[in-house]
Design an enzyme around this catalytic site. Structure first.
Site, PDB file in Angstrom:
ATOM      1  N   SER A 199       0.841  -1.195   0.000  1.00  0.00           N
ATOM      2  CA  SER A 199       0.000   0.000   0.000  1.00  0.00           C
ATOM      3  C   SER A 199       0.884   1.256   0.000  1.00  0.00           C
ATOM      4  O   SER A 199       1.781   1.353  -0.828  1.00  0.00           O
ATOM      5  CB  SER A 199      -0.952  -0.053   1.207  1.00  0.00           C
ATOM      6  OG  SER A 199      -1.928   0.949   1.127  1.00  0.00           O
TER       7      SER A 199
ATOM      8  N   ASP B  70      -8.855  -6.108  -4.990  1.00  0.00           N
ATOM      9  CA  ASP B  70      -8.415  -4.807  -4.474  1.00  0.00           C
ATOM     10  C   ASP B  70      -8.949  -3.703  -5.387  1.00  0.00           C
ATOM     11  O   ASP B  70      -8.501  -3.548  -6.509  1.00  0.00           O
ATOM     12  CB  ASP B  70      -6.888  -4.773  -4.426  1.00  0.00           C
ATOM     13  CG  ASP B  70      -6.344  -3.506  -3.763  1.00  0.00           C
ATOM     14  OD1 ASP B  70      -7.120  -2.550  -3.539  1.00  0.00           O
ATOM     15  OD2 ASP B  70      -5.140  -3.470  -3.466  1.00  0.00           O
TER      16      ASP B  70
ATOM     17  N   HIS C  10      -8.184  -4.795  -0.641  1.00  0.00           N
ATOM     18  CA  HIS C  10      -6.865  -4.213  -0.448  1.00  0.00           C
ATOM     19  C   HIS C  10      -6.148  -4.842   0.748  1.00  0.00           C
ATOM     20  O   HIS C  10      -4.942  -5.059   0.722  1.00  0.00           O
ATOM     21  CB  HIS C  10      -7.029  -2.700  -0.244  1.00  0.00           C
ATOM     22  CG  HIS C  10      -5.738  -1.965  -0.116  1.00  0.00           C
ATOM     23  ND1 HIS C  10      -4.794  -1.942  -1.122  1.00  0.00           N
ATOM     24  CD2 HIS C  10      -5.218  -1.226   0.899  1.00  0.00           C
ATOM     25  CE1 HIS C  10      -3.756  -1.205  -0.734  1.00  0.00           C
ATOM     26  NE2 HIS C  10      -3.985  -0.778   0.490  1.00  0.00           N
TER      27      HIS C  10
END
Lengths: 591, 591
Positions: free
Chosen positions: A165, A330, A363
């Site tokens: 991320s 995601d 995610h």
């Protein structure tokens, strides 16, 4: 420079951060958007031991709400956010590597951020936190501070920089800014920049914080109440974007109307509401609203490039290897965005492996053990060393091997688990790339240390540039290709030569099936299926493919025809279209 | 009962609502969750003229932020939210139909809602709006009020009830509660209930409103400030869920860092932020926060059933026809959710057409002219009448037609634009259903007034129940089927008999190609492709299919073999596997 906590010393004893160290740099940190931070503290944790050459250091970068506690330090330590990945004998093996995880600049978990006391020349009476006066920072600034930490630790070159991320954004920024600073860049669930949709969610979250009457333009530290309501709402919103719709359905639908009762001023009519209320309020006890604004804004300003050319420019100077991993569900940092990065790296001829993991965790998948167990081995393989085992190859693959010079660069389309590429590697070939779409095969090939990219051949090879490879191989894959015409065009564009091996559907035994028995033919090998269950969709004869090449002005440099059962080579004069079950053609197209 | 506005009389002159009428019901409206509203006003607009039999009335239901102004009344009137759909000569033709669009209960655009004065026995001194005392209502309550309006207007049965989004929820609720109230239910961009994800966004939006310090527990009407900040944030969030990620990229990425400057207290660093600030603040000038809470809660409580059995129970009594339309990029009310409705209706053997429109506009697609032009003709066809034109059918289709009794119910798999079904309809067959996956064919078949369902055959026919049809037809489609085995099982489960027509790949001309020329065969018809560009994936001979049936204990009741070029029927004794290019088999499986 001193190794000590100042105002946030309490964090060291606050459970998860008890193994954190910190360093204070007295030289100012010049910021990318202007201004400076005169004195910066960087909190970090380490695992393992730095070797004498300082060649075994791995930098781990955390996501927006993470901190330096990536893994446990002792058996009774609290687990870290990447505990499954990092530790003795784990994918990032702390028995072999010296792992460093710093808290990011602008955060609130040890490293200098808006809640820290702002240096002042006005003496002790002017002691107050930065608050909203904390400068606007970028991910480049976070990385600049991490670079100061590297020097402090005596690390000139990282064995790898790994992040998920926002952590992936940091890893990518590192290698684009400091091309010689790392041997390997590993970006998990990352992106070249945020989609407009993800950006919108961040904007709404910041609006919720900044319009909270307890925000006081960021100077709330001495007020009786903090902007907890706004921060909680921002966190609720973030939380929804971290999960996939499927994951939320599984989690909340069985008891949709039966919320867990919690003490909260937020709506709790539905179980998902009770959960969000809990998550939102919990977050306010461990995170600072100004830090959230600072970090989310840095993420929103992050932009490696909107299109491939811009991304190619960004990574132009980079020298490291790359591993890029995305997750199918995601929707915050989508697989398409990871592919955009990979496409740029591919065009730059960088060593890159890319896998899109089929996952319903959204995610957050990058933090879930099940999926760590899928991509962990890829990280392990990138960190090396690889046990190289001689693969067993078949007759057709042997012939292909003989056709490829040892020095040639090779792209293998539909490389499977990489048998041919591994044989080429054993033989000494250096620039080898595989393309594959089946996840278990990609993972197997990458775990063998091969560079393999998760592409659907039927979508074209547009990521590769003209004549990028000496040889492009399409081995035992033609029968599965959707758009043959465009794939041939692409192979002959990307490769100086193409080698195509395929099973001959007009081989005598197959013809007999058809003519004598009137049945759809089947034979050992790729045609060993019934008409109703074959995964194949192309059934060409040798003559068909030769016709195809002729009408498209494709030059056939060499052709080898084999009856694989008897391992007999069939001469041109011996009707290979009848007597060979496999053909291998070396092709090119005149400019 | 009186046709007059009370406190919201100003709305009538406020531009868009100047053609609105209203009716006040003096009998109390009993609410589904308990309690009542003693006196209810319903605002509505009408277009066209109710015919003498009151058989041409169409009810139009609006979405959460919509109102009664669905279409313009005169050339100089402001356009309505469904202007492309409704009007003289349009898809819902107001020259033929009497169209009624009421504002929903709980709203703030004319019909009774939280901002209205609550009736009191304490005399004129106790005059104050409901505010938070407005009872919790359901979509069932909205529909109950619309039913009172129907009686008032003298409409016993609606020709159709049409709605998008929350309007679709109303249409579905109507026909499940009042089975005889409508001939046709048209639900666009709708769902049986909200996903956990969509519910979460609503919860966060309500949290933003209810924690706004100007909310005063809903009693803000006499305060100097209203909870505009919270309402704006809720609206921003809603807005993101109405758009697709692709649509946002197209809209905001070209000038991501160049926001339009507007006067707003919300963040405007990015163009998407400036847009959301504008949309959020604009919304507060025309919508009431309590109404937003009331309506979004009604939507969140809406639940026709979580699984197919529950949905089947919901629609068990319904008698009307259905048209269900979804949009591929709608992630708020997903295509899968529309399919859940359709699957239940299919299992109940209701007349239903379903189309998933390929659209990148997200949930808002139902309001976008381009997509209205795609689904509009389906609504027009459902409203009738249909011009029936005799279709031209081919030899194989003629043979199939001869095999089907006029009274038989027929399911046609891969029905294309419905040629065979139209021929069956011409001949008098009544229960005809088509399944097709190609959008333009679905739209064409549905525009011919056929019931056609947007299904991928390769996903199975699980929506249909055992022996639902007398005959299931698979005509000239076998060559495209992915999972033959499971499709045959499904056909023979759903149909008392199955009729399969297919091209014979062992037909003599094709064999000759193969044997004499050593080339992948091609022939006129479905095999008229080259090996490298054929969309076909199955190449069976007649003998292959007969073998398949035998080994799977499928009974062949009848077989017709044809050489279509000569229109000659080939006898069993005349080697049809060699001499026929097409076979038609009538199959069944013993229980």
């Amino acid at each position: 420079m001193s190794d000590t906590f100042s105002s946030t010393d309490d964090l060291r004893t606050s459970g998860t951060l008890r193994y954190a160290q910190s360093v204070v740099f007295d030289e100012p940190l010049q910021l990318e958007l202007g201004g400076e931070i005169p004195r910066v503290r960087c909190a970090y944790e380490t695992w393992g031991t730095l070797n004498e050459e300082a060649s075994n250091a791995v930098l781990v970068c955390h996501a927006i709400s993470g901190d330096s506690h990536a893994a446990r330090h002792t058996a009774d330590d609290s687990p870290g956010w990447w505990d499954r990945l990092i530790g003795p004998g784990k994918y990032i093996d702390t028995d072999r590597f010296f792992v460093v995880c710093p808290n990011v600049l602008g955060g609130c978990r040890g490293t200098t951020g808006p809640s820290d006391v702002r240096p002042s020349d006005n003496g002790p009476s002017d002691v107050r936190p930065y608050g909203a006066d904390f400068p606007r920072i970028t991910i480049g600034d976070m990385v600049a501070l991490q670079r100061m930490l590297s020097s402090h630790l005596g690390i000139e070159k990282w064995r790898a920089i790994v992040g998920g991320s926002l952590g992936g954004h940091q890893a990518l920024t590192w290698v684009s800014r400091y091309p010689e600073a790392a041997e390997c860049c590993i970006a998990i669930a990352s992106s070249p920049r945020l989609t407009a949709q993800s950006l919108a969610f961040d904007v709404i979250g910041r609006n919720a914080i900044q319009t909270d009457p307890c925000f006081y333009d960021g100077q709330y530290y001495d007020k009786p109440k903090r902007p907890d309501t706004g921060l909680a709402i921002a966190r609720m919103l973030g939380h929804v974007t971290y999960l996939s719709s499927e994951a939320m359905e599984q989690k909340f639908d069985p008891d949709r109307h039966d919320p867990r009762e919690i003490a909260s001023s937020f709506e709790q009519r539905f179980s998902v509401g009770s959960y969000l209320a809990h998550q939102g309020e919990k977050f306010t006890t461990r995170f600072d609203a100004n830090s959230y604004i600072t970090l989310s804004m840095a993420m929103d300003l992050f932009d490696l490039g909107a299109h491939r050319l811009a991304l190619m420019e960004t990574f132009d100077a980079s020298e490291c290897e790359f591993l890029v991993v995305s997750f199918s569900s995601d929707w915050l940092f989508t697989p398409k965005q990871s592919r955009d990065i990979v496409n740029a790296l591919t065009a730059l001829d960088r060593k890159v492996t890319y896998a899109e993991i089929t996952a319903d965790g959204g995610h957050d998948s990058f933090l879930i053990d099940t999926y760590i167990d899928q991509y962990g081995p890829l990280i392990q393989a990138k960190l090396g060393p690889i046990d190289r085992v001689e693969p067993t190859i078949n007759t057709a693959e042997e012939s292909i091997l003989d056709l490829i010079p040892t020095t040639a660069s090779v792209l293998d389309l539909g490389c499977g688990s990489g048998r041919l590429l591994r044989a080429l590697a054993q033989r000494g070939s250096e620039r080898l790339v595989g393309v594959e779409v089946a996840q278990e095969k990609i993972l197997a090939a990458a775990a063998h240390g091969l560079d393999v990219i998760d592409y659907d051949l039927n979508q074209g090879l547009s990521a590769f540039i003209d004549k990028q490879f000496d040889v492009v191989v399409l081995s035992a894959t033609l029968q599965a290709v959707e758009n043959v015409e465009s794939l041939f065009n692409e192979m002959l564009r990307v490769g100086k030569q193409a080698i195509v091996s395929f099973a001959n559907f007009a081989y005598k035994e197959l013809r007999e099936d058809f003519v004598v028995r009137g049945r759809s033919p089947r034979a050992p090998g790729v045609f060993d299926f019934d008409w109703y269950n074959t995964p194949n969709r192309r059934f060409p004869s040798i003559a068909d493919v030769l016709d195809f090449c002729e009408t498209r002005h494709i030059t056939i440099h060499q052709s080898i025809y084999v009856e694989t059962g008897t391992r007999r080579v069939i001469a041109e004069t011996d009707d290979p279209n009848l007597n060979a079950d496999t053909a291998i053609l070396v092709l090119s197209r005149a400019e």
